[in-house]
Design an enzyme around this catalytic site. Structure first.
Site, PDB file in Angstrom:
ATOM      1  N   CYS B 163       0.809  -1.231   0.000  1.00  0.00           N
ATOM      2  CA  CYS B 163       0.000   0.000   0.000  1.00  0.00           C
ATOM      3  C   CYS B 163       0.835   1.270   0.000  1.00  0.00           C
ATOM      4  CB  CYS B 163      -0.937  -0.014   1.196  1.00  0.00           C
ATOM      5  SG  CYS B 163      -1.803  -1.574   1.358  1.00  0.00           S
ATOM      6  N   HIS B 302      -3.410   7.125   6.613  1.00  0.00           N
ATOM      7  CA  HIS B 302      -3.486   5.886   5.832  1.00  0.00           C
ATOM      8  C   HIS B 302      -4.792   5.167   6.163  1.00  0.00           C
ATOM      9  CE1 HIS B 302      -2.273   2.320   3.712  1.00  0.00           C
ATOM     10  NE2 HIS B 302      -2.444   1.585   4.789  1.00  0.00           N
ATOM     11  N   GLU B 313      -1.969   3.335  13.683  1.00  0.00           N
ATOM     12  CA  GLU B 313      -1.594   4.625  13.092  1.00  0.00           C
ATOM     13  C   GLU B 313      -1.916   5.768  14.049  1.00  0.00           C
ATOM     14  OE1 GLU B 313      -3.512   5.680   9.419  1.00  0.00           O
ATOM     15  OE2 GLU B 313      -2.071   7.304   9.029  1.00  0.00           O
ATOM     16  N   LYS B 334     -10.125   7.845   2.532  1.00  0.00           N
ATOM     17  CA  LYS B 334     -10.493   6.515   2.010  1.00  0.00           C
ATOM     18  C   LYS B 334     -11.986   6.257   2.219  1.00  0.00           C
ATOM     19  CE  LYS B 334      -6.145   3.915   2.164  1.00  0.00           C
ATOM     20  NZ  LYS B 334      -5.168   4.788   2.821  1.00  0.00           N
ATOM     21  N   HIS B 339      -9.564   2.174  -0.970  1.00  0.00           N
ATOM     22  CA  HIS B 339      -8.127   1.921  -0.924  1.00  0.00           C
ATOM     23  C   HIS B 339      -7.616   1.620  -2.334  1.00  0.00           C
ATOM     24  CE1 HIS B 339      -4.250   0.919   0.326  1.00  0.00           C
ATOM     25  NE2 HIS B 339      -4.501   0.183   1.394  1.00  0.00           N
ATOM     26  N   PHE B 399       1.599  -3.598   3.703  1.00  0.00           N
ATOM     27  CA  PHE B 399       1.952  -4.951   4.141  1.00  0.00           C
ATOM     28  C   PHE B 399       3.441  -5.146   3.875  1.00  0.00           C
ATOM     29  CE2 PHE B 399      -2.466  -7.000   3.362  1.00  0.00           C
ATOM     30  CZ  PHE B 399      -2.829  -6.696   4.664  1.00  0.00           C
TER      31      PHE B 399
END
Lengths: 87, 426
Positions: B163, B302, B313, B334, B339, B399
């Protein structure tokens, strides 16, 4: 199956290039080079594979001269068909 | 701050996203909180999923001679790149030699082409693919095709780090200009992975959002106490970056300035994020920009709306920004665009750039009750208008543990692009 003559092969090639790549048949002369009509080596390979599928033959000889023309492609197909129909 | 000739300006942006097919449309959607999330279904899957879809088929924008090489991912990437270059007032890079580059990020590249081929192989027993399939499916197909179309002859680099893929690409392009190696860099990413197989891959992770029963457009709820997971989207976003010296020489109009880039790895777990790594990236970006934490006026998170990810986060933000964390406006857009995976960082940097240029704070749509574990100064539900944003920051956490933070700052000179006149609809 009777083997198509050179003119039939070239007409089929023109038709196929028009269908698959939207190329205008008027620009698809025997003398036109592949490069000049926008075909790269992978597209020519794609044409060959399609010919194999449509005619049910295996094209053993895929060699084309440098800066090949559409006429060269048609000749290549004819050559292979002759070989495949030889006794 | 003194202007430096090596400052990096954003002189063009191209967007194809679920909430806009241009930078102006994206801005309008942000101001109006328009969600691009809808139901996506396939006969191959047992139930529909919410997804951010562009919807349009772009194949008629390409000739039949081009199409065999073009997975949808490459199509949208090429069109977004065209937009960014055009927006920057450029007509290609043939004269730039190796001084222009392209830095691209994607997670799955031509995954649809690849999976279609696998299907032919397994189901139809086809044993030879069409000659183009290998090139259409490769991860670097899109940047290769863009470089050919626009004659980009310097570094053409593809990065894949989940991502944060386009974030790394933006950061490295920024750094290449800042360090004097390039004059211009087209940076961004693309993703077009709404295929049954890819969706099912994510389904296996149990991380996808449930469709919101009342309104599917509200299915992605970052930071919310009732969030159920992330919503996958498709899209492509590119930014044209340019050294100030180069941009000034051609009097190029600019949106703002990229001022900070921080990259840090969790070195922790392949699928679980870690606060320390994210905080390290945030700190590194602040240090690179020479900014105090208190100078960040807007933070685009994010936050994907997963149970596990958002609190990590939020903790990284609190750790990095300390007391300022309770004042700094935070949102995850988002909620409306989903995403975009490999294009996520680029999308969210574009959002930050618009916030800086236009002076507004984009919202976390649908955020009614924030999860106490995600406590921050949330911009809830509706954007806040008429708010000066001098510096905006965005984080992406992928990831594998690669974290990227980017900062965009306001430009005050006469060449700054005027905000698009946008009417807010009720």
């Amino acid at each position: 199956m009777s083997q198509p003559d050179a003119n039939q092969i070239f007409a089929s090639l023109q038709q196929f290039l028009n269908e698959r790549f939207d190329l205008e048949p008027t620009g698809l002369t025997r003398e036109a080079t592949l490069r000049s009509v926008g075909l790269d080596s992978m597209m020519v390979l794609d044409v060959m594979l399609e010919v194999e599928d449509r005619l049910g033959v295996k094209l053993d000889d895929m060699s084309l001269p440098k800066d090949a023309t559409l006429g060269d492609v048609a000749n290549l197909i004819s050559r292979n068909l002759e070989k495949s129909s030889a006794p | 701050m003194t202007n430096r000739s090596s400052d990096v300006l954003v002189t063009g942006i191209g967007v194809l996203s679920p909430i806009g097919l241009s930078i102006a449309e994206l801005e309008r959607s942000l101001l109006n909180n328009r969600s691009g999330i809808g139901l996506w279904q396939s006969e191959a899957l047992s139930k529909p999923v919410p997804a951010g879809q562009i919807g349009t088929d772009f194949s008629d924008r390409f000739s039949k001679l081009e199409l065999p090489y073009l997975d949808r991912c490459s199509q949208i990437a090429m069109l977004a790149a065209d937009q960014a270059i055009d927006d920057a007032g450029l007509a290609g890079f043939a004269e730039c030699g190796q001084r222009a580059g392209l830095f691209y990020g994607s997670v799955a590249g031509g995954v649809k082409t690849e999976h279609d081929w696998v299907k032919q192989f397994e189901r139809d027993r086809t044993r030879s693919s069409r000659p183009f399939t290998i090139m259409a499916s490769m991860l670097n197909a899109a940047p290769a095709l863009i470089s050919i179309r626009h004659k980009i002859q310097g570094p053409v680099v593809t990065n894949s780090s989940a991502c944060s893929s386009s974030g790394v690409s933006i950061g490295e392009g920024f750094r290449a200009i800042r360090d004097g190696y390039l004059d211009m860099a087209l940076v961004g990413g693309a993703e077009a992975a709404l295929t049954p197989t890819f969706i099912a891959l994510w389904g296996g992770l149990r991380a996808l959002a449930e469709p919101c029963v009342d309104d599917v457009a509200r299915s992605c709820r970052p930071f919310s106490v009732d969030r159920t997971g992330l919503v996958l989207s498709e899209g492509a976003v590119f930014l044209m970056l340019e050294s100030r010296q180069h941009a000034d020489r051609r009097s190029a109009r600019r949106y703002g300035r990229i001022s900070g880039y921080g990259i840090a790895s969790d070195a922790f777990h392949i699928g679980s994020p870690d606060t320390a790594g994210q905080a390290a990236a945030l700190r590194a970006a602040l240090d690179y920009a020479g900014l105090e934490a208190t100078q960040i006026d807007y933070y685009n998170a994010h936050a994907t709306a997963t149970r596990g990810g958002d609190p990590v986060e939020a903790a990284a933000v609190r750790q990095t920004f300390a007391e300022h964390a309770s004042r700094m406006p935070v949102s995850s857009t988002k909620a409306i665009h989903g995403h975009l995976l490999g294009a996520a960082s680029a999308m969210e940097l574009a959002v930050c750039t618009l916030a800086v240029r236009g002076g507004f704070l984009p919202a976390t749509a649908h955020l009614v009750e924030a999860d106490p574990e995600c406590e921050l100064n949330h911009v809830r539900q509706q954007p806040i208008l008429d708010r000066q944003v001098e510096h905006a920051m965005s984080l992406s956490a992928g990831f594998g543990g690669t974290n990227v933070a980017l900062i965009v700052s306001k430009e005050h000179d006469s060449l700054t692009k005027s905000p698009t006149p946008v009417e807010k609809t009720s």
